[in-house]
Motif scaffolding. Sequence first.
Motif, mmCIF file in Angstrom:
data_model
loop_
_atom_site.group_PDB
_atom_site.id
_atom_site.type_symbol
_atom_site.label_atom_id
_atom_site.label_comp_id
_atom_site.label_asym_id
_atom_site.label_seq_id
_atom_site.Cartn_x
_atom_site.Cartn_y
_atom_site.Cartn_z
ATOM 1 N N ASP A 90 0.904 -1.209 0.029
ATOM 2 C CA ASP A 90 0.122 0.072 0.040
ATOM 3 C C ASP A 90 0.901 1.146 0.001
ATOM 4 N N TRP A 91 0.405 2.309 -0.759
ATOM 5 C CA TRP A 91 1.067 3.544 -0.640
ATOM 6 C C TRP A 91 0.809 4.208 0.835
ATOM 7 N N PRO A 92 1.670 4.886 1.439
ATOM 8 C CA PRO A 92 1.408 5.675 2.532
ATOM 9 C C PRO A 92 0.057 6.752 2.520
ATOM 10 N N GLY A 93 -0.767 6.492 3.429
ATOM 11 C CA GLY A 93 -1.949 7.342 3.580
ATOM 12 C C GLY A 93 -3.032 6.581 3.056
ATOM 13 N N THR A 94 -2.853 5.207 2.560
ATOM 14 C CA THR A 94 -4.317 4.509 2.085
ATOM 15 C C THR A 94 -4.707 3.507 3.278
ATOM 16 N N GLY A 95 -5.966 2.919 3.115
ATOM 17 C CA GLY A 95 -6.337 2.026 3.686
ATOM 18 C C GLY A 95 -6.541 2.376 5.247
ATOM 19 N N HIS A 96 -5.986 1.499 6.145
ATOM 20 C CA HIS A 96 -6.097 1.731 7.539
ATOM 21 C C HIS A 96 -4.822 2.446 8.085
ATOM 22 N N ASP A 97 -4.213 3.209 7.224
ATOM 23 C CA ASP A 97 -2.984 3.968 7.562
ATOM 24 C C ASP A 97 -3.354 4.646 8.835
ATOM 25 N N GLY A 180 6.031 -2.624 -5.992
ATOM 26 C CA GLY A 180 6.481 -3.208 -4.576
ATOM 27 C C GLY A 180 7.367 -2.297 -3.719
ATOM 28 N N GLN A 181 7.896 -2.890 -2.647
ATOM 29 C CA GLN A 181 8.677 -2.294 -1.741
ATOM 30 C C GLN A 181 9.796 -3.006 -0.900
ATOM 31 N N ASP A 182 10.602 -2.499 -0.523
ATOM 32 C CA ASP A 182 11.524 -3.272 0.356
ATOM 33 C C ASP A 182 11.716 -2.220 1.784
ATOM 34 N N ARG A 183 12.277 -2.910 2.705
ATOM 35 C CA ARG A 183 12.371 -2.289 4.022
ATOM 36 C C ARG A 183 13.452 -2.641 4.730
ATOM 37 N N ALA A 184 14.152 -1.750 5.452
ATOM 38 C CA ALA A 184 15.151 -2.121 6.396
ATOM 39 C C ALA A 184 14.989 -1.554 7.722
ATOM 40 N N VAL A 185 15.488 -2.092 8.860
ATOM 41 C CA VAL A 185 15.261 -1.808 10.324
ATOM 42 C C VAL A 185 16.576 -1.754 11.004
ATOM 43 N N GLU A 186 17.023 -0.655 11.568
ATOM 44 C CA GLU A 186 17.959 -0.719 12.560
ATOM 45 C C GLU A 186 17.947 0.302 13.689
ATOM 46 N N LEU A 187 18.657 -0.111 14.791
ATOM 47 C CA LEU A 187 18.334 0.520 16.050
ATOM 48 C C LEU A 187 19.218 1.916 15.959
ATOM 49 N N GLY A 188 18.577 3.166 16.493
ATOM 50 C CA GLY A 188 19.371 4.418 16.456
ATOM 51 C C GLY A 188 19.280 4.932 17.950
ATOM 52 N N SER A 189 19.517 6.162 17.716
ATOM 53 C CA SER A 189 19.100 7.359 18.892
ATOM 54 C C SER A 189 18.462 8.513 18.535
ATOM 55 N N ALA A 204 17.794 9.041 23.169
ATOM 56 C CA ALA A 204 16.967 8.095 23.639
ATOM 57 C C ALA A 204 16.865 6.926 22.425
ATOM 58 N N PRO A 205 16.725 5.412 22.761
ATOM 59 C CA PRO A 205 16.975 4.513 21.646
ATOM 60 C C PRO A 205 15.563 4.715 21.005
ATOM 61 N N VAL A 206 15.721 4.412 19.605
ATOM 62 C CA VAL A 206 14.678 4.121 18.656
ATOM 63 C C VAL A 206 14.838 3.012 17.493
ATOM 64 N N LEU A 207 13.707 2.856 16.972
ATOM 65 C CA LEU A 207 13.887 1.877 15.950
ATOM 66 C C LEU A 207 13.653 2.685 14.738
ATOM 67 N N VAL A 208 14.677 2.531 13.608
ATOM 68 C CA VAL A 208 14.495 3.445 12.502
ATOM 69 C C VAL A 208 13.960 2.483 11.447
ATOM 70 N N VAL A 209 12.810 2.804 10.774
ATOM 71 C CA VAL A 209 12.259 1.802 9.632
ATOM 72 C C VAL A 209 12.518 2.434 8.171
ATOM 73 N N THR A 210 13.435 1.989 7.345
ATOM 74 C CA THR A 210 13.261 2.680 5.978
ATOM 75 C C THR A 210 12.687 1.990 4.896
ATOM 76 N N THR A 211 11.818 2.514 4.128
ATOM 77 C CA THR A 211 11.139 1.811 3.229
ATOM 78 C C THR A 211 11.096 2.550 1.876
ATOM 79 N N ARG A 212 11.385 1.682 0.908
ATOM 80 C CA ARG A 212 11.296 2.261 -0.384
ATOM 81 C C ARG A 212 10.203 1.533 -1.500
ATOM 82 N N TYR A 213 9.531 2.690 -2.033
ATOM 83 C CA TYR A 213 8.441 2.229 -2.793
ATOM 84 C C TYR A 213 8.856 2.370 -4.295
ATOM 85 N N PHE A 214 8.314 1.372 -5.004
ATOM 86 C CA PHE A 214 8.637 1.114 -6.150
ATOM 87 C C PHE A 214 7.502 1.362 -7.273
ATOM 88 N N SER A 215 7.720 1.857 -8.358
ATOM 89 C CA SER A 215 6.789 2.144 -9.220
ATOM 90 C C SER A 215 7.364 2.527 -10.710
#
Length: 252
Positions: A90-97, A180-189, A204-215
């Motif tokens: 899904d694109w950001p902002g669609t469905g039950h976002d 399609g899309q791909d996603r990477a997760v890393e621990l950050g501050s 403070a510790p955070v989870l950083v999720v990077t997502t690429r959307y392809f079209s």
Amino acid sequence: MGTTQLESVPEPKYWHLKTVLAEALDTDFTVGEILPNERDLAARFGVARATLRQALEQLELEGRLQRRRGVGTTVAPPRVGVDVTTSRQDWPGTGHDAWQAAECTVAVPSAAVGRLLDTETDEAVHTVRRLRMSHGQPVAAELLYVPSASVPDLPVIEAPSGPALARSVLRELQRLDLAGQDRAVELGSAGAVDAKELDRLPGAPVLVVTTRYFSEGRTAAVSVATYRADTCRLTFGGDVEISHHGQERRAS
């Protein structure tokens, strides 16, 4: 919360106290409720304040408590599940976002984001800032980078920035066919801006999720979402399960 003496316990006192406190959080407190001060809690359980602090710190690490500046120690809301699979297309902002568009500016992204987008070095892109809330508290902040090539028919609106432009960019992006899309997760501050929005201290510790959307054979957008590590957990299924205090519910 009843009185419990902790003498002659084989495990560390703070760990046993943590277990007792966790049970009390399930039965005697509600989300957002402020705990009594450390002096009263230590007296009630017959432990030193140092032992109590260790137990509270462990509960905070486990996401059961939150220490809020100017408020005190409160019962944390349910942890928000972060689906790190790409089963949903899904694109950001669609469905039950669950995200709320807060701001949109046009600026040159960082070199790292520029490489993901494959844009020119000095090419400005639309940068949509969104927030995700849970129980009235911010749990994540997102920067969504959208090149002009992905929204060529973006209508001209009076406001050059702000929520109105953010919603317009999201609507135009959704006109593309998502390949399609791909996603990477890393621990950050948390940096200064994210820390302020997420009600945390810088670093403070955070989870950083990077997502690429392809079209259409290219990267149409890149999302960099920063989640509070104390209120979020990673999930690996199509549906996100949010469980806490014996309750479960589904979310996107």
